[in-house]
Enzyme design. Structure first.
Site, PDB file in Angstrom:
ATOM      1  N   HIS A 177      19.714  75.855  56.511  1.00  0.00           N
ATOM      2  CA  HIS A 177      19.638  77.296  56.771  1.00  0.00           C
ATOM      3  C   HIS A 177      21.006  77.962  56.524  1.00  0.00           C
ATOM      4  O   HIS A 177      21.591  78.566  57.426  1.00  0.00           O
ATOM      5  CB  HIS A 177      19.197  77.526  58.228  1.00  0.00           C
ATOM      6  CG  HIS A 177      18.473  78.817  58.459  1.00  0.00           C
ATOM      7  ND1 HIS A 177      17.128  78.971  58.224  1.00  0.00           N
ATOM      8  CD2 HIS A 177      18.916  80.025  58.887  1.00  0.00           C
ATOM      9  CE1 HIS A 177      16.776  80.203  58.529  1.00  0.00           C
ATOM     10  NE2 HIS A 177      17.843  80.867  58.916  1.00  0.00           N
ATOM     11  N   ASP A 181      19.869  85.337  56.167  1.00  0.00           N
ATOM     12  CA  ASP A 181      18.531  85.804  55.815  1.00  0.00           C
ATOM     13  C   ASP A 181      18.204  85.300  54.408  1.00  0.00           C
ATOM     14  O   ASP A 181      19.104  85.003  53.624  1.00  0.00           O
ATOM     15  CB  ASP A 181      18.496  87.341  55.862  1.00  0.00           C
ATOM     16  CG  ASP A 181      17.101  87.908  55.723  1.00  0.00           C
ATOM     17  OD1 ASP A 181      16.121  87.167  55.980  1.00  0.00           O
ATOM     18  OD2 ASP A 181      16.974  89.094  55.363  1.00  0.00           O
ATOM     19  N   ASN A 183      16.537  82.524  53.483  1.00  0.00           N
ATOM     20  CA  ASN A 183      16.524  81.077  53.253  1.00  0.00           C
ATOM     21  C   ASN A 183      15.169  80.579  52.751  1.00  0.00           C
ATOM     22  O   ASN A 183      15.117  79.700  51.887  1.00  0.00           O
ATOM     23  CB  ASN A 183      16.899  80.338  54.542  1.00  0.00           C
ATOM     24  CG  ASN A 183      18.339  80.570  54.948  1.00  0.00           C
ATOM     25  OD1 ASN A 183      19.255  79.986  54.386  1.00  0.00           O
ATOM     26  ND2 ASN A 183      18.553  81.432  55.935  1.00  0.00           N
ATOM     27  N   ARG A 185      12.723  82.193  51.009  1.00  0.00           N
ATOM     28  CA  ARG A 185      12.504  82.556  49.602  1.00  0.00           C
ATOM     29  C   ARG A 185      13.401  81.733  48.678  1.00  0.00           C
ATOM     30  O   ARG A 185      12.953  81.242  47.641  1.00  0.00           O
ATOM     31  CB  ARG A 185      12.769  84.050  49.398  1.00  0.00           C
ATOM     32  CG  ARG A 185      11.579  84.933  49.729  1.00  0.00           C
ATOM     33  CD  ARG A 185      11.973  86.398  49.725  1.00  0.00           C
ATOM     34  NE  ARG A 185      12.568  86.750  51.012  1.00  0.00           N
ATOM     35  CZ  ARG A 185      12.048  87.641  51.859  1.00  0.00           C
ATOM     36  NH1 ARG A 185      10.949  88.285  51.551  1.00  0.00           N
ATOM     37  NH2 ARG A 185      12.633  87.891  53.005  1.00  0.00           N
ATOM     38  N   TYR A 214       4.707  75.899  57.833  1.00  0.00           N
ATOM     39  CA  TYR A 214       5.741  75.864  58.879  1.00  0.00           C
ATOM     40  C   TYR A 214       5.633  74.593  59.721  1.00  0.00           C
ATOM     41  O   TYR A 214       6.650  73.994  60.081  1.00  0.00           O
ATOM     42  CB  TYR A 214       5.634  77.098  59.776  1.00  0.00           C
ATOM     43  CG  TYR A 214       6.202  78.359  59.170  1.00  0.00           C
ATOM     44  CD1 TYR A 214       7.295  78.323  58.309  1.00  0.00           C
ATOM     45  CD2 TYR A 214       5.655  79.599  59.474  1.00  0.00           C
ATOM     46  CE1 TYR A 214       7.815  79.471  57.758  1.00  0.00           C
ATOM     47  CE2 TYR A 214       6.183  80.766  58.923  1.00  0.00           C
ATOM     48  CZ  TYR A 214       7.261  80.695  58.071  1.00  0.00           C
ATOM     49  OH  TYR A 214       7.787  81.844  57.521  1.00  0.00           O
TER      50      TYR A 214
END
Length: 253
Positions: A177, A181, A183, A185, A214
């Protein structure tokens, strides 16, 4: 490592890829229409997984340069940025370039262009937690070493089946990660960079498979069990191969 349970699926994928390879070069208009279809679906589903509310048809018109009323500017940028990131991935695949941190940063920079210019292409300078996840991403101070290790792992993973290697690359990246923001895609773009480099069509993980996606990612990150995420990616690759073979009239009876 390929498990006996997964072997038949990977063999079926390879057999279908061989059919597709035997049909190359594909007719120019057929190839262009297939590419456009998969690029649209990849952009729509990857953004929808992250909460973008554009429909498939709305995504199509946004990519054609039309503004959709009632949708945020960010959602418009997410669509056009993702298309630009795919074009970049196609470009580096075409040049047969190896994976580097520089390219990962460039892909991310395109994903967040105009949305977060300060964070685009830059590793996070703070610690984060991921809602609903069993694992916590590494401390931001460790990111340079974590990303270096990711590239080193990738350089040694050449003997793996490409579907398994792409699935594990995606998972390892998502677990790190490295950005605040974008990550997810970026990770799915890396997944398909790996597949496309080996001549496979992109795996499009669908919005409706979000929960399974997920769950299988969490299982892989927490326990090192990549079977679920690999199965999901393999199914996605098979769907894309089916699309090609159906259009070309090569679908097995």
């Amino acid at each position: 490592m390929t498990t006996p349970q997964r072997q038949p699926l990977l063999q079926a994928i390879d057999a279908d890829k061989a059919k597709l390879d035997a049909a190359r070069p594909l007719p120019a208009h057929t190839l262009a229409s297939l590419r456009e279809k998969l690029m649209l679906e990849w952009t729509y589903h990857s953004n929808a997984i992250e909460g973008n509310t554009l429909t498939l048809r709305e995504t199509k018109v946004v990519l054609e340069g039309i503004t959709v009323g009632g949708k945020s500017l960010r959602e418009h940028f997410e669509a056009t940025n993702h298309r630009d990131a795919i074009l970049f991935v196609e470009e580096i695949v075409g040049k047969n370039e190896v994976l580097t941190e520089w390219q990962i940063r460039n892909i991310h920079s395109l994903v967040l262009k105009t949305i977060d210019d300060k964070g685009a292409g830059r590793y996070r300078q703070e610690n984060v937690v991921i809602a609903g996840a069993s694992t916590t991403p590494p401390d931001f101070l460790h990111l340079p070493q974590e990303m270096k290790s990711l590239i080193e792992w990738h350089e040694k993973a050449g003997q793996m089946h490409v579907v398994e290697r792409a699935s594990e690359l995606h998972t390892r990246f998502v677990k790190i990660h490295p950005f605040v923001d974008g990550n997810g895609r970026t990770g799915r773009l890396l997944l398909n960079f790996e597949l496309m480099k080996a001549g496979y069509p992109p795996a499009i993980i669908r919005k409706e498979d979000r929960l399974d996606y997920y769950d299988s990612l969490d299982e892989a990150c927490a326990n090192g069990d990549f079977s679920g995420i690999t199965q999901l990616v393999a199914n996605s690759v098979q769907r894309s191969l089916d699309t090609y073979l159906d259009v070309l009239g090569l679908r097995k009876a």
